[in-house]
Design a protein around this motif. Structure first.
Motif, PDB file in Angstrom:
ATOM      1  N   VAL A 139       0.842  -1.204   0.000  1.00 43.34           N
ATOM      2  CA  VAL A 139       0.000   0.000   0.000  1.00 43.34           C
ATOM      3  C   VAL A 139       0.875   1.251   0.000  1.00 43.34           C
ATOM      4  CG1 VAL A 139      -1.624   1.334   1.413  1.00 43.34           C
ATOM      5  CG2 VAL A 139      -2.000  -1.106   1.045  1.00 43.34           C
ATOM      6  N   LEU A 140       1.921   1.263   0.823  1.00 45.31           N
ATOM      7  CA  LEU A 140       2.828   2.410   0.856  1.00 45.31           C
ATOM      8  C   LEU A 140       3.522   2.604  -0.486  1.00 45.31           C
ATOM      9  CD1 LEU A 140       4.523   2.037   4.353  1.00 45.31           C
ATOM     10  CD2 LEU A 140       2.854   3.750   3.640  1.00 45.31           C
ATOM     11  N   PHE A 141       3.955   1.505  -1.096  1.00 43.33           N
ATOM     12  CA  PHE A 141       4.629   1.606  -2.387  1.00 43.33           C
ATOM     13  C   PHE A 141       3.675   2.131  -3.462  1.00 43.33           C
ATOM     14  CE2 PHE A 141       6.470   0.223  -6.369  1.00 43.33           C
ATOM     15  CZ  PHE A 141       7.810   0.505  -6.185  1.00 43.33           C
ATOM     16  N   CYS A 142       2.442   1.643  -3.462  1.00 48.53           N
ATOM     17  CA  CYS A 142       1.461   2.106  -4.456  1.00 48.53           C
ATOM     18  C   CYS A 142       1.122   3.589  -4.256  1.00 48.53           C
ATOM     19  CB  CYS A 142       0.212   1.247  -4.405  1.00 48.53           C
ATOM     20  SG  CYS A 142       0.472  -0.406  -5.066  1.00 48.53           S
ATOM     21  N   LEU A 143       1.005   4.016  -3.010  1.00 47.01           N
ATOM     22  CA  LEU A 143       0.774   5.439  -2.746  1.00 47.01           C
ATOM     23  C   LEU A 143       1.938   6.288  -3.247  1.00 47.01           C
ATOM     24  CD1 LEU A 143      -0.773   5.413   0.836  1.00 47.01           C
ATOM     25  CD2 LEU A 143      -1.871   6.156  -1.271  1.00 47.01           C
ATOM     26  N   GLY A 144       3.153   5.833  -3.011  1.00 48.65           N
ATOM     27  CA  GLY A 144       4.316   6.556  -3.498  1.00 48.65           C
ATOM     28  C   GLY A 144       4.377   6.581  -5.014  1.00 48.65           C
ATOM     29  N   MET A 145       4.072   5.461  -5.650  1.00 56.19           N
ATOM     30  CA  MET A 145       4.092   5.409  -7.109  1.00 56.19           C
ATOM     31  C   MET A 145       3.011   6.313  -7.696  1.00 56.19           C
ATOM     32  SD  MET A 145       3.910   2.079  -9.589  1.00 56.19           S
ATOM     33  CE  MET A 145       2.320   1.602  -8.948  1.00 56.19           C
ATOM     34  N   PHE A 146       1.844   6.313  -7.081  1.00 56.61           N
ATOM     35  CA  PHE A 146       0.767   7.192  -7.530  1.00 56.61           C
ATOM     36  C   PHE A 146       1.189   8.655  -7.415  1.00 56.61           C
ATOM     37  CE2 PHE A 146      -3.078   9.678  -6.556  1.00 56.61           C
ATOM     38  CZ  PHE A 146      -3.795   9.448  -7.730  1.00 56.61           C
ATOM     39  N   GLY A 147       1.839   9.006  -6.312  1.00 62.61           N
ATOM     40  CA  GLY A 147       2.299  10.376  -6.119  1.00 62.61           C
ATOM     41  C   GLY A 147       3.354  10.783  -7.133  1.00 62.61           C
ATOM     42  N   VAL A 148       4.262   9.862  -7.467  1.00 68.08           N
ATOM     43  CA  VAL A 148       5.295  10.174  -8.455  1.00 68.08           C
ATOM     44  C   VAL A 148       4.665  10.399  -9.827  1.00 68.08           C
ATOM     45  CG1 VAL A 148       7.241   9.176  -9.740  1.00 68.08           C
ATOM     46  CG2 VAL A 148       7.194   9.060  -7.252  1.00 68.08           C
ATOM     47  N   LEU A 149       3.672   9.602 -10.159  1.00 71.90           N
ATOM     48  CA  LEU A 149       3.059   9.699 -11.483  1.00 71.90           C
ATOM     49  C   LEU A 149       2.107  10.877 -11.618  1.00 71.90           C
ATOM     50  CD1 LEU A 149       2.312   5.931 -12.149  1.00 71.90           C
ATOM     51  CD2 LEU A 149       4.157   7.321 -13.098  1.00 71.90           C
ATOM     52  N   VAL A 150       1.467  11.302 -10.535  1.00 71.38           N
ATOM     53  CA  VAL A 150       0.401  12.296 -10.620  1.00 71.38           C
ATOM     54  C   VAL A 150       0.855  13.692 -10.218  1.00 71.38           C
ATOM     55  CG1 VAL A 150      -1.844  12.934  -9.668  1.00 71.38           C
ATOM     56  CG2 VAL A 150      -1.401  10.585 -10.329  1.00 71.38           C
ATOM     57  N   ARG A 151       1.653  13.803  -9.189  1.00 69.51           N
ATOM     58  CA  ARG A 151       1.989  15.119  -8.641  1.00 69.51           C
ATOM     59  C   ARG A 151       2.951  15.870  -9.552  1.00 69.51           C
ATOM     60  NH1 ARG A 151      -1.546  16.664  -5.015  1.00 69.51           N
ATOM     61  NH2 ARG A 151       0.003  18.141  -4.326  1.00 69.51           N
ATOM     62  N   ARG A 152       2.896  17.191  -9.492  1.00 68.65           N
ATOM     63  CA  ARG A 152       3.726  18.036 -10.345  1.00 68.65           C
ATOM     64  C   ARG A 152       4.752  18.849  -9.566  1.00 68.65           C
ATOM     65  NH1 ARG A 152       3.194  14.931 -13.809  1.00 68.65           N
ATOM     66  NH2 ARG A 152       1.283  14.783 -14.960  1.00 68.65           N
ATOM     67  N   ASN A 153       4.681  18.835  -8.255  1.00 72.55           N
ATOM     68  CA  ASN A 153       5.642  19.558  -7.433  1.00 72.55           C
ATOM     69  C   ASN A 153       6.846  18.652  -7.185  1.00 72.55           C
ATOM     70  OD1 ASN A 153       7.060  20.872  -5.401  1.00 72.55           O
ATOM     71  ND2 ASN A 153       5.195  21.697  -4.494  1.00 72.55           N
ATOM     72  N   ALA A 154       8.044  19.151  -7.460  1.00 72.45           N
ATOM     73  CA  ALA A 154       9.246  18.332  -7.347  1.00 72.45           C
ATOM     74  C   ALA A 154       9.482  17.856  -5.912  1.00 72.45           C
ATOM     75  CB  ALA A 154      10.459  19.108  -7.848  1.00 72.45           C
ATOM     76  N   LEU A 155       9.170  18.675  -4.919  1.00 69.12           N
ATOM     77  CA  LEU A 155       9.366  18.258  -3.522  1.00 69.12           C
ATOM     78  C   LEU A 155       8.430  17.121  -3.148  1.00 69.12           C
ATOM     79  CD1 LEU A 155       9.844  21.710  -1.772  1.00 69.12           C
ATOM     80  CD2 LEU A 155      11.562  19.975  -2.248  1.00 69.12           C
ATOM     81  N   VAL A 156       7.197  17.172  -3.626  1.00 67.91           N
ATOM     82  CA  VAL A 156       6.242  16.099  -3.347  1.00 67.91           C
ATOM     83  C   VAL A 156       6.679  14.813  -4.040  1.00 67.91           C
ATOM     84  CG1 VAL A 156       3.842  15.382  -3.601  1.00 67.91           C
ATOM     85  CG2 VAL A 156       4.362  17.733  -2.975  1.00 67.91           C
ATOM     86  N   VAL A 157       7.221  14.940  -5.243  1.00 69.41           N
ATOM     87  CA  VAL A 157       7.718  13.758  -5.957  1.00 69.41           C
ATOM     88  C   VAL A 157       8.868  13.121  -5.177  1.00 69.41           C
ATOM     89  CG1 VAL A 157       8.882  12.988  -8.060  1.00 69.41           C
ATOM     90  CG2 VAL A 157       6.933  14.524  -8.216  1.00 69.41           C
ATOM     91  N   PHE A 158       9.779  13.928  -4.642  1.00 74.22           N
ATOM     92  CA  PHE A 158      10.871  13.374  -3.839  1.00 74.22           C
ATOM     93  C   PHE A 158      10.339  12.691  -2.574  1.00 74.22           C
ATOM     94  CE2 PHE A 158      13.865  16.302  -6.076  1.00 74.22           C
ATOM     95  CZ  PHE A 158      14.667  15.300  -6.589  1.00 74.22           C
TER      96      PHE A 158
END
Length: 103
Positions: free
Chosen positions: A16-35
């Motif tokens: 679940v944590l990995f999927c949330l992180g992957m979703f955030g990397v794919l969807v978010r546009r802020n570089a800090l949030v992606v990190f």
């Protein structure tokens, strides 16, 4: 009486944590949030290593988790330095705007 948590609960939490992180990397546009999402994915991998190490009773998973933590710390420090440099030169950390601005 000691109750042990079954490994499948750790693995489901890590997934679940990995999927949330992957979703955030794919969807978010802020570089800090992606990190931060990449860090979440690395922590999910750590949880998996530690769950299997606990089940097998060896230290291999702990050593692997230690190296993942070291890589995550290096990634965070270098990534933050890059984000700060980009923000100083371009005035934004939005990935779409950075991608479209040719300088």
């Amino acid at each position: 009486m000691v109750h042990s948590v079954d490994i499948k609960y750790y693995l489901v939490l890590a997934a679940v944590l990995f999927c949330l992180g992957m979703f955030g990397v794919l969807v978010r546009r802020n570089a800090l949030v992606v990190f931060m999402c990449v860090e979440l994915m690395l922590n999910a991998a750590n949880l998996t290593f530690l769950a299997f190490a606990r089940q097998n009773g060896d230290a291999t998973g702990h050593v692997s988790a230690f190296f993942v933590i070291a890589v995550a710390a290096a990634e965070a420090s270098i990534g933050l330095a890059i984000v700060i440099a980009v923000f100083r030169s371009r005035g934004t950390v939005n990935i779409e705007e950075i991608r479209t601005m040719k300088h």
